[in-house]
Design an enzyme around this catalytic site. Structure first.
Site, mmCIF file in Angstrom:
data_model
loop_
_atom_site.group_PDB
_atom_site.id
_atom_site.type_symbol
_atom_site.label_atom_id
_atom_site.label_comp_id
_atom_site.label_asym_id
_atom_site.label_seq_id
_atom_site.Cartn_x
_atom_site.Cartn_y
_atom_site.Cartn_z
ATOM 1 C CG PHE A 175 7.682 28.921 24.089
ATOM 2 C CD1 PHE A 175 6.383 29.198 23.711
ATOM 3 C CD2 PHE A 175 7.896 27.918 25.021
ATOM 4 C CE1 PHE A 175 5.309 28.506 24.244
ATOM 5 C CE2 PHE A 175 6.829 27.216 25.570
ATOM 6 C CZ PHE A 175 5.538 27.514 25.183
ATOM 7 C CD GLU A 198 15.882 39.798 27.605
ATOM 8 O OE1 GLU A 198 15.153 39.073 28.319
ATOM 9 O OE2 GLU A 198 17.117 39.692 27.550
ATOM 10 N NE ARG A 225 -1.851 25.204 31.627
ATOM 11 C CZ ARG A 225 -1.969 25.148 30.317
ATOM 12 N NH1 ARG A 225 -0.939 24.747 29.572
ATOM 13 N NH2 ARG A 225 -3.103 25.478 29.728
ATOM 14 C CD GLU A 259 -7.278 23.507 21.975
ATOM 15 O OE1 GLU A 259 -7.261 22.672 22.893
ATOM 16 O OE2 GLU A 259 -6.361 23.613 21.138
ATOM 17 N N GLY A 282 3.826 43.904 29.746
ATOM 18 C CA GLY A 282 5.205 44.339 29.866
ATOM 19 C C GLY A 282 6.227 43.411 29.252
ATOM 20 C CD GLU A 286 -0.135 33.387 26.257
ATOM 21 O OE1 GLU A 286 -0.423 32.216 25.970
ATOM 22 O OE2 GLU A 286 0.460 33.704 27.301
ATOM 23 C CD GLU A 310 -1.623 19.790 20.770
ATOM 24 O OE1 GLU A 310 -1.904 20.389 21.830
ATOM 25 O OE2 GLU A 310 -2.053 20.128 19.658
#
Length: 360
Positions: A175, A198, A225, A259, A282, A286, A310
């Site tokens: 990332f 940022e 997650r 997918e 904000g 994505e 993965e």
């Protein structure tokens, strides 16, 4: 920005004999192969050391190694260094043509090169090669974003009006986190003071809720997650639609189909577009493309899915529509795309079932 080569570079047209350019349909950059034929291009002579370093760094990130050979420029042979991928690592399948490549890949390649330049002073070449797939996905997302969206109600102020005073990558790995100090126009016509912000530089993603209009069932996937885990959620295994990153050169619809096969072993029929939207304005770039995918769901049993490559560990659930809708008020449907797709399906369900010849 650090890492960008600012040295002036000039070149001459040249021909490289005994080589050919090959390209794969879904590959951004071509491979140079020893072969019968001639490749036309530009030879850079007396390049400054900084420029040579920048070229070598980018080539290493793409998995290319240097090779010494000669080109013909202005009627005479000149020794040069070219960069080639090892034959066993190449996935190229056909001749590469600039006129076919440029409209599909030119902007993506430029975006990727700009990000690579930002990493040169901080990221080793061997690390860059591992980052390159995500760099290309981010580059493709940026190219897609350039199309923009309507400004019928909101301001038509353009991003070019934002003055970037300073920009740095604070984290660069799988990332990317970027910090920028900037000024932007205000609604009263003035300019804002310098502000530091940022942003999490993410990718476009395709999200699809598989729905069987004949049996009135949906399929959900369940997996661990990091977002809920990082927040402190005691149960960070989430129920979601099928989802995945949109690969370079791929449409969101193609991603949704791919997918569904990878995560659920499921072939979709028609895709119904729900929405395309930012997920967290904000702090993140994505962007989600959401669909309901029509399909056959004959079984109510749980299943397993995901790619070992993965490290995906996915469980699938097939459940009646009403049971799925009950997950919203209970709080178990705890993510925006699932709630959005279910509410859209609630609105359109009668039409979809009628089209399928079922009683609504």
């Amino acid at each position: 920005m650090d890492g960008i080569c600012r040295a002036p570079i000039t070149g001459k047209r040249a021909e490289l004999q005994g080589y050919a350019l090959r390209g794969a349909p879904m590959a951004c950059f071509p491979d140079l192969h020893p072969a019968e034929g001639t490749v036309s291009g530009i030879v850079i002579e007396d390049a400054p050391a900084d420029a040579q370093s920048a070229i070598a760094y980018f080539a290493a990130g793409l998995g290319y190694a240097p090779a010494e050979c000669a080109v013909i420029a202005e009627g005479r042979a000149r020794p040069v260094t070219v960069y080639c991928r090892a034959a066993e690592a190449s996935e190229t399948t056909r001749d590469w043509l600039l006129e076919a490549w440029e409209p599909a890949w030119g902007q993506i390649a430029l975006n990727a090169a700009q990000e690579v330049a930002q990493h040169r002073s901080a990221v080793p070449a061997e690390t860059l090669s591992r980052m390159m797939p995500m760099i290309l996905v981010r580059a493709a997302s940026r190219a897609t974003a350039a199309a923009g969206a309507p400004t019928d109600l909101r301001s038509d102020l353009h991003a070019d009006a934002v003055e970037v005073l300073e920009q740095h990558n604070r984290h660069a790995g799988f990332f990317l986190t970027r910090e920028a100090t900037l000024r932007h126009p205000m609604f009263d016509g003035s300019q804002s003071p310098p502000v530091t912000r940022e942003v999490f530089v993410a990718t476009d993603a395709a999200i699809v809720l598989p729905y069987d209009p004949v049996r009135d069932r949906v399929l959900l996937v369940e997996q661990f997650r990091m977002g809920p885990f990082g927040r402190g959620d005691p149960h960070p295994w989430m129920l979601e639609p099928v989802a995945g990153r949109v690969d370079p050169g791929e449409t969101p619809e193609a991603t949704a189909q791919r997918e569904s096969v990878e995560e659920a072993g499921l072939a979709l029929g028609r895709l119904e577009h729900v929405s395309s939207h930012y997920c967290s304005l904000g702090c993140s770039t994505e962007y989600f493309h959401c669909y309901v995918g029509l399909c056959d769901l004959p079984d109510l049993n749980m299943g397993q899915g995901g790619l070992d490559s993965e490290d995906e560990d996915i469980r699938t659930h097939v459940l009646p529509f009403e049971q799925a809708m009950a997950l919203i008020p209970s709080g178990e449907a705890a993510n925006g795309p699932l709630i959005l797709c279910l509410l859209w399906l609630q609105r359109e369900r009668a039409r979809l079932r009628a089209d399928a010849g079922s009683d609504a």
